[in-house]
Design an enzyme around this catalytic site. Structure first.
Site, mmCIF file in Angstrom:
data_model
loop_
_atom_site.group_PDB
_atom_site.id
_atom_site.type_symbol
_atom_site.label_atom_id
_atom_site.label_comp_id
_atom_site.label_asym_id
_atom_site.label_seq_id
_atom_site.Cartn_x
_atom_site.Cartn_y
_atom_site.Cartn_z
ATOM 1 N N CYS A 2 -0.384 -6.574 -7.414
ATOM 2 C CA CYS A 2 -0.623 -7.285 -8.661
ATOM 3 C C CYS A 2 -0.204 -6.376 -9.811
ATOM 4 O O CYS A 2 0.064 -5.194 -9.616
ATOM 5 C CB CYS A 2 -2.096 -7.652 -8.805
ATOM 6 S SG CYS A 2 -2.694 -8.849 -7.587
ATOM 7 N N LEU A 50 -0.761 -11.515 -7.394
ATOM 8 C CA LEU A 50 -0.298 -11.850 -6.049
ATOM 9 C C LEU A 50 -1.559 -12.151 -5.254
ATOM 10 O O LEU A 50 -2.385 -11.264 -5.018
ATOM 11 C CB LEU A 50 0.469 -10.688 -5.419
ATOM 12 C CG LEU A 50 0.942 -10.922 -3.978
ATOM 13 C CD1 LEU A 50 1.971 -12.035 -3.918
ATOM 14 C CD2 LEU A 50 1.514 -9.645 -3.378
ATOM 15 N N ALA A 51 -1.744 -13.393 -4.865
ATOM 16 C CA ALA A 51 -3.003 -13.819 -4.248
ATOM 17 C C ALA A 51 -3.100 -13.320 -2.818
ATOM 18 O O ALA A 51 -2.303 -13.698 -1.965
ATOM 19 C CB ALA A 51 -3.111 -15.343 -4.279
ATOM 20 N N ASN A 75 -5.669 -3.425 -9.560
ATOM 21 C CA ASN A 75 -4.643 -3.712 -8.575
ATOM 22 C C ASN A 75 -5.001 -2.921 -7.328
ATOM 23 O O ASN A 75 -5.160 -1.704 -7.391
ATOM 24 C CB ASN A 75 -3.271 -3.292 -9.110
ATOM 25 C CG ASN A 75 -2.198 -3.253 -8.027
ATOM 26 O OD1 ASN A 75 -1.398 -2.330 -7.978
ATOM 27 N ND2 ASN A 75 -2.173 -4.235 -7.161
ATOM 28 N N GLU A 77 -6.897 -2.937 -3.084
ATOM 29 C CA GLU A 77 -7.845 -3.519 -2.140
ATOM 30 C C GLU A 77 -8.961 -2.528 -1.853
ATOM 31 O O GLU A 77 -8.708 -1.334 -1.683
ATOM 32 C CB GLU A 77 -7.155 -3.870 -0.816
ATOM 33 C CG GLU A 77 -6.176 -5.027 -0.913
ATOM 34 C CD GLU A 77 -4.743 -4.568 -0.720
ATOM 35 O OE1 GLU A 77 -4.546 -3.466 -0.176
ATOM 36 O OE2 GLU A 77 -3.821 -5.294 -1.115
ATOM 37 N N ASP A 97 -12.906 -8.646 -3.249
ATOM 38 C CA ASP A 97 -13.287 -7.294 -2.856
ATOM 39 C C ASP A 97 -13.635 -6.440 -4.065
ATOM 40 O O ASP A 97 -14.476 -5.544 -3.998
ATOM 41 C CB ASP A 97 -12.165 -6.640 -2.043
ATOM 42 C CG ASP A 97 -10.820 -6.682 -2.763
ATOM 43 O OD1 ASP A 97 -10.429 -7.764 -3.218
ATOM 44 O OD2 ASP A 97 -10.153 -5.634 -2.856
ATOM 45 N N ILE A 288 15.662 -2.577 8.889
ATOM 46 C CA ILE A 288 16.786 -2.614 7.962
ATOM 47 C C ILE A 288 17.865 -1.676 8.466
ATOM 48 O O ILE A 288 17.579 -0.567 8.895
ATOM 49 C CB ILE A 288 16.357 -2.212 6.530
ATOM 50 C CG1 ILE A 288 17.541 -2.177 5.568
ATOM 51 C CG2 ILE A 288 15.636 -0.881 6.520
ATOM 52 C CD1 ILE A 288 18.006 -3.518 5.114
ATOM 53 N N SER A 363 3.169 -0.474 6.784
ATOM 54 C CA SER A 363 4.269 0.490 6.792
ATOM 55 C C SER A 363 3.784 1.829 7.352
ATOM 56 O O SER A 363 2.594 2.124 7.331
ATOM 57 C CB SER A 363 4.794 0.674 5.358
ATOM 58 O OG SER A 363 5.638 1.794 5.254
#
EC number: 6.3.5.4
Length: 528
Positions: A2, A50-51, A75, A77, A97, A288, A363
């Protein structure tokens, strides 16, 4: 991810200032909001969403009826929010959260609040009752945040520096935009005018210390001492716990998979835990690189082994070169290593966004720094990085140095040894040697490193490079590649070179280029 943005004490019309917040609109494609602060007409928040969690109550600034004087814009979690709610019997009104941060602050104050948060975050907390503003950022700075503070006490904060570069204020001289330091919180007094005064900047986390939020964790008891088998078991427990806690999402989860050790361990563990938690979809993995690249071949083997739905993102040298300018704009950096490596990340993230419905992406980032995996030592979207879990890193760094260093010519030996014999990933991947990024993702015929050198040779001449010291006295580029990146950076961010304090370069060896390819120990398979 976000995007957060806020102003305190603006002398300019807020509607004019708010246009700057739109420069980070890419961080939150689902919704956005601007909100003035009651009683402080020169202050406002901006938020791009960004939900990920709580589709109904997820807009910010977050406010709840129990604390009408608190405003939270963050921004990130908070992975242990449920455990904290239960432990302190908080009466929460949403599923967000971040709501637990308001309750923690109300009970314990800003410092203890920050120390109890297990997660990744950058936050702006406003307390109008006590006229305080607080800023904070997670231990490793996984979530970005920048601030601008003038001599006349005007404060502006944003997830990215680009949201602050065109802010107008009454100062005659340009004001520095600085990254907020990871693992710190800052306290400001809020004046009636809306302007602020910094009264405290302090560190609340250290990456080498056991975090205070460890008791509010589901990892369980760890073995004591440094016996090898106990250490290996602890590494597995903490790593799996780091992945498990990051499954928190209402959107589809995927994983980057290069075919190297780190991303393979993350992907395999993610697939295993997704099955245990009965997620209603298969995990998607993404690699990639050119079709014949070593990474692509290795990633296919891992995906087949773990049973993920695998996507390969191929790109041509021309596509990579074309992406350079936009990558530099998004990075807000001209550091050579960062730019080189980020082109692949940018292209795969773009593919995920445009071609799939995966939003939360895991990642293997962070493992090389933690486990001494770079050859130098031996020599999307919403990204989640289990290797940068605070409890995992604190434990790993507490181990005796002789256990953590490369062994028998193999980097990350302890990490590999911890997962030996489990069949989590193929043995050939578990013990696959780390490759320079440019060799791993590009064709066996020509590396990304070589492609870049050819391109900058055609763009920058010797005469330009000779004038580099006069043109760019700070962090003077010494190579044509560095000069090229700097030109692009200055085009978009003129006079902001101080954002980068120094080029990344290993100082424990005599290196002239950050690429591992320049080391005598490195043996590439590609023709140049």
């Amino acid at each position: 991810m976000c995007g957060i943005w806020a102003l305190y004490g603006s002398d300019e019309c807020l509607s004019v200032q708010c246009t700057n917040a739109m420069k980070i609109a890419h961080r939150g494609p689902d919704a956005f909001r601007f909100e003035n602060v009651n009683g402080f007409t020169s202050c406002c928040f901006g938020f791009h969403r960004l939900a990920i969690v709580d589709q109904l109550h997820g807009m910010q600034p977050l406010r709840v009826k129990n604390f009408p004087y608190l405003w939270l814009c963050y921004n990130g979690e908070i992975y242990n929010h449920k455990q904290l709610r239960e432990a302190f019997e908080f009466d929460c009104q949403t599923k967000m959260d971040g709501e637990v941060m308001l309750h923690l602050y109300d009970c314990f104050g800003i410092e203890k609040m920050a120390t109890l948060l297990d997660g990744v975050f950058a936050f702006i907390l406003l307390d109008t009752a006590n006229r305080k503003v607080f800023l904070g950022r997670d231990t490793y700075g996984v979530r970005p945040m920048f601030r601008l503070l003038t001599d006349n006490n005007f404060l502006a904060v944003c997830s990215e520096a680009k949201g602050l570069t065109q802010i107008t204020h009454s100062m005659s001289e340009p004001v520095k935009i600085t990254p907020f330091p990871p693992g710190h919180f800052e306290v400001f007094d809020l004046k009636p005018s809306g302007k602020v005064k910094s009264i405290k900047l302090d560190r609340f986390h250290s990456c080498t210390d056991e975090p205070l939020h460890a008791p509010y964790d589901n990892a369980g008891e760890l073995g004591k001492g440094f016996a090898l088998e106990a250490v290996k078991a602890n590494i597995r427990i903490l790593f799996e716990n780091a992945v498990r806690k990051r499954l928190m999402a209402h959107r589809r989860i995927g994983c980057l998979l290069s075919g190297g050790l780190d991303s393979s361990l993350v992907a395999a563990t993610l697939v295993k835990l997704a099955k245990e938690q009965e997620l209603q979809y298969p995990i998607q993995t993404f690699s990639i690189g050119a079709e014949d690249s070593p990474d692509a071949i290795a990633a296919r083997k891992v995906a087949a082994h773990i049973g993920s739905t695998h996507f390969e993102v191929n790109f041509t040298p021309e596509e990579g070169i074309k992406a350079l300018e936009e990558v530099i704009v998004h990075l807000e950096s001209y550091d050579i290593t960062t730019v080189r490596a980020s082109v692949g990340m940018y292209l795969v993230s773009k593919f995920i966004r445009e071609k799939t419905n995966s939003v939360v992406i895991f990642s293997g980032e962070g493992s090389d720094e933690l486990t001494q995996g770079y050859i130098y030592f031996h020599k999307v979207i919403c990204l989640r990085v289990p290797f940068l879990d605070h409890r995992f890193t604190a434990y790993y760094l507490s181990l005796p140095e002789e256990m953590r260093v490369p062994k028998d010519g193999v980097e990350k030996h302890l990490l590999r040894e911890a997962f030996r014999g489990l069949n989590l990933i193929p043995d050939e991947i578990l013990w696959r040697r780390k490759e320079a990024f440019s060799d791993g993702m590009t064709s066996t015929k020509k590396s990304w490193y070589a492609i870049l050198q050819d391109h900058v040779e055609s763009e920058i001449n010797d005469s330009q490079l000779e004038k580099a010291a006069k043109l760019y006295p700070h962090n003077t580029p010494t190579t044509k590649e560095g000069f090229y990146y700097r030109q692009v950076f200055e085009k978009h961010y003129p006079g902001r070179s101080e954002w980068i304090s120094h080029y990344w370069m290993p100082r424990w060896i005599k290196a002239t280029d950050p690429s591992a390819r320049t080391l005598s120990i490195y043996k590439p398979d590609k023709d140049e």
